[in-house]
Design a protein around this motif. Structure first.
Motif, PDB file in Angstrom:
ATOM      1  N   THR A  12      90.636  14.390 -32.638  1.00  0.00           N
ATOM      2  CA  THR A  12      89.425  13.939 -33.325  1.00  0.00           C
ATOM      3  C   THR A  12      88.229  14.477 -32.559  1.00  0.00           C
ATOM      4  O   THR A  12      88.394  15.199 -31.575  1.00  0.00           O
ATOM      5  N   ARG A  13      87.056  14.090 -32.969  1.00  0.00           N
ATOM      6  CA  ARG A  13      85.886  14.555 -32.219  1.00  0.00           C
ATOM      7  C   ARG A  13      85.790  13.850 -30.873  1.00  0.00           C
ATOM      8  O   ARG A  13      85.065  14.281 -29.998  1.00  0.00           O
ATOM      9  N   HIS A  14      86.561  12.742 -30.717  1.00  0.00           N
ATOM     10  CA  HIS A  14      86.544  11.995 -29.459  1.00  0.00           C
ATOM     11  C   HIS A  14      87.729  12.315 -28.548  1.00  0.00           C
ATOM     12  O   HIS A  14      87.710  11.942 -27.380  1.00  0.00           O
ATOM     13  N   SER A  15      88.776  12.930 -29.096  1.00  0.00           N
ATOM     14  CA  SER A  15      89.968  13.189 -28.274  1.00  0.00           C
ATOM     15  C   SER A  15      90.540  14.568 -28.583  1.00  0.00           C
ATOM     16  O   SER A  15      90.430  15.064 -29.699  1.00  0.00           O
ATOM     17  N   ALA A  16      91.157  15.129 -27.594  1.00  0.00           N
ATOM     18  CA  ALA A  16      91.777  16.451 -27.746  1.00  0.00           C
ATOM     19  C   ALA A  16      93.114  16.314 -28.487  1.00  0.00           C
ATOM     20  O   ALA A  16      93.753  15.263 -28.434  1.00  0.00           O
ATOM     21  N   PRO A  17      93.541  17.352 -29.184  1.00  0.00           N
ATOM     22  CA  PRO A  17      94.826  17.270 -29.893  1.00  0.00           C
ATOM     23  C   PRO A  17      96.010  17.227 -28.935  1.00  0.00           C
ATOM     24  O   PRO A  17      95.980  17.817 -27.860  1.00  0.00           O
ATOM     25  N   ASN A  18      97.039  16.482 -29.340  1.00  0.00           N
ATOM     26  CA  ASN A  18      98.310  16.436 -28.627  1.00  0.00           C
ATOM     27  C   ASN A  18      99.393  16.741 -29.665  1.00  0.00           C
ATOM     28  O   ASN A  18      99.996  15.834 -30.221  1.00  0.00           O
ATOM     29  N   PRO A  19      99.621  18.017 -29.967  1.00  0.00           N
ATOM     30  CA  PRO A  19     100.512  18.381 -31.071  1.00  0.00           C
ATOM     31  C   PRO A  19     101.985  18.108 -30.746  1.00  0.00           C
ATOM     32  O   PRO A  19     102.661  18.936 -30.166  1.00  0.00           O
ATOM     33  N   PHE A  20     102.466  16.937 -31.135  1.00  0.00           N
ATOM     34  CA  PHE A  20     103.855  16.587 -30.861  1.00  0.00           C
ATOM     35  C   PHE A  20     104.790  17.083 -31.960  1.00  0.00           C
ATOM     36  O   PHE A  20     105.906  17.496 -31.673  1.00  0.00           O
ATOM     37  N   MET A  21     104.370  17.070 -33.214  1.00  0.00           N
ATOM     38  CA  MET A  21     105.256  17.508 -34.310  1.00  0.00           C
ATOM     39  C   MET A  21     105.382  19.028 -34.352  1.00  0.00           C
ATOM     40  O   MET A  21     106.472  19.561 -34.486  1.00  0.00           O
ATOM     41  N   SER A  22     104.278  19.735 -34.236  1.00  0.00           N
ATOM     42  CA  SER A  22     104.350  21.197 -34.327  1.00  0.00           C
ATOM     43  C   SER A  22     105.090  21.792 -33.128  1.00  0.00           C
ATOM     44  O   SER A  22     105.905  22.704 -33.293  1.00  0.00           O
ATOM     45  N   THR A  23     104.838  21.262 -31.933  1.00  0.00           N
ATOM     46  CA  THR A  23     105.564  21.775 -30.769  1.00  0.00           C
ATOM     47  C   THR A  23     107.028  21.351 -30.806  1.00  0.00           C
ATOM     48  O   THR A  23     107.902  22.120 -30.398  1.00  0.00           O
ATOM     49  N   GLY A  24     107.302  20.155 -31.313  1.00  0.00           N
ATOM     50  CA  GLY A  24     108.691  19.716 -31.463  1.00  0.00           C
ATOM     51  C   GLY A  24     109.439  20.564 -32.477  1.00  0.00           C
ATOM     52  O   GLY A  24     110.611  20.902 -32.283  1.00  0.00           O
ATOM     53  N   PHE A  25     108.747  20.952 -33.554  1.00  0.00           N
ATOM     54  CA  PHE A  25     109.370  21.816 -34.554  1.00  0.00           C
ATOM     55  C   PHE A  25     109.680  23.190 -33.966  1.00  0.00           C
ATOM     56  O   PHE A  25     110.772  23.726 -34.139  1.00  0.00           O
ATOM     57  N   ARG A  26     108.695  23.756 -33.250  1.00  0.00           N
ATOM     58  CA  ARG A  26     108.923  25.071 -32.646  1.00  0.00           C
ATOM     59  C   ARG A  26     110.048  25.036 -31.614  1.00  0.00           C
ATOM     60  O   ARG A  26     110.824  25.976 -31.507  1.00  0.00           O
ATOM     61  N   ALA A  27     110.145  23.948 -30.866  1.00  0.00           N
ATOM     62  CA  ALA A  27     111.179  23.840 -29.834  1.00  0.00           C
ATOM     63  C   ALA A  27     112.573  23.663 -30.433  1.00  0.00           C
ATOM     64  O   ALA A  27     113.556  24.151 -29.884  1.00  0.00           O
ATOM     65  N   GLY A  28     112.676  22.980 -31.580  1.00  0.00           N
ATOM     66  CA  GLY A  28     113.990  22.686 -32.142  1.00  0.00           C
ATOM     67  C   GLY A  28     114.371  23.500 -33.351  1.00  0.00           C
ATOM     68  O   GLY A  28     115.452  23.314 -33.917  1.00  0.00           O
ATOM     69  N   LYS A  29     113.502  24.426 -33.776  1.00  0.00           N
ATOM     70  CA  LYS A  29     113.746  25.142 -35.022  1.00  0.00           C
ATOM     71  C   LYS A  29     114.982  26.025 -34.960  1.00  0.00           C
ATOM     72  O   LYS A  29     115.759  26.063 -35.913  1.00  0.00           O
ATOM     73  N   ASN A  30     115.226  26.707 -33.858  1.00  0.00           N
ATOM     74  CA  ASN A  30     116.406  27.580 -33.764  1.00  0.00           C
ATOM     75  C   ASN A  30     117.700  26.774 -33.772  1.00  0.00           C
ATOM     76  O   ASN A  30     118.667  27.155 -34.434  1.00  0.00           O
ATOM     77  N   GLU A  31     117.706  25.661 -33.058  1.00  0.00           N
ATOM     78  CA  GLU A  31     118.900  24.812 -33.043  1.00  0.00           C
ATOM     79  C   GLU A  31     119.156  24.206 -34.426  1.00  0.00           C
ATOM     80  O   GLU A  31     120.298  24.143 -34.890  1.00  0.00           O
ATOM     81  N   ALA A  32     118.094  23.776 -35.099  1.00  0.00           N
ATOM     82  CA  ALA A  32     118.228  23.209 -36.438  1.00  0.00           C
ATOM     83  C   ALA A  32     118.723  24.258 -37.433  1.00  0.00           C
ATOM     84  O   ALA A  32     119.580  23.978 -38.276  1.00  0.00           O
ATOM     85  N   MET A  33     118.193  25.469 -37.331  1.00  0.00           N
ATOM     86  CA  MET A  33     118.663  26.536 -38.231  1.00  0.00           C
ATOM     87  C   MET A  33     120.126  26.878 -37.972  1.00  0.00           C
ATOM     88  O   MET A  33     120.868  27.202 -38.890  1.00  0.00           O
ATOM     89  N   GLY A  34     120.558  26.800 -36.705  1.00  0.00           N
ATOM     90  CA  GLY A  34     121.963  27.022 -36.386  1.00  0.00           C
ATOM     91  C   GLY A  34     122.857  25.981 -37.037  1.00  0.00           C
ATOM     92  O   GLY A  34     123.924  26.297 -37.582  1.00  0.00           O
TER      93      GLY A  34
END
Length: 135
Positions: free
Chosen positions: A93-115
């Motif tokens: 938000t304008r008061h807090s910095a982003p903490n992208p948990f879903m997008s980074t979690g998707f990138r980290a697990g996408k290869n395993e999920a596709m397997g």
């Protein structure tokens, strides 16, 4: 759907590792003067794998919201977790910095999920070929 839920479980597990929970419970004073306590880990507790009625071949991984008597009840198994702020944590938000948990979690697990999806589809195709094999 079994295969997609299994792959979604991988994405959910990776996303949970990127959620930074508060160390202690948070409180907020409502307009009527009462204090409300937010339990730490609400966002983590509300994460779920869902299938929507109109989405035939897909699953959704993220915070779950239930509607009960025109009130929103948040969280897995209708607990009192309130993940209404999930998008604020993800994008900031304008008061807090982003903490992208879903997008980074998707990138980290996408290869395993596709397997998992590839193995499942291969297994289903082999079973179908074996069942429909002509002698």
């Amino acid at each position: 759907m079994y295969i997609l839920r299994k792959a979604g479980d991988v994405i959910k597990g990776k996303a949970l590792t990127f959620i930074k929970d508060k160390k202690k419970d948070q409180t907020r004073t409502r307009k009527d003067g009462k204090e409300e306590v937010f339990v730490k880990g609400n966002l983590r507790r509300s994460m779920d794998i869902m299938k929507f009625r109109r989405a035939k071949n897909s699953v959704y991984v993220g915070p779950k919201i239930y509607k009960k008597d025109n009130l929103q009840v948040y969280g897995l198994n209708k607990r009192t977790a309130k993940p209404y702020y999930a998008h604020m944590v993800e994008y900031g938000t304008r008061h807090s910095a982003p903490n992208p948990f879903m997008s980074t979690g998707f990138r980290a697990g996408k290869n395993e999920a596709m397997g998992i999806i590839n193995k499942g589809i291969t297994r289903i195709a082999k079973a179908y070929a074996k069942k429909n094999k002509r002698s």
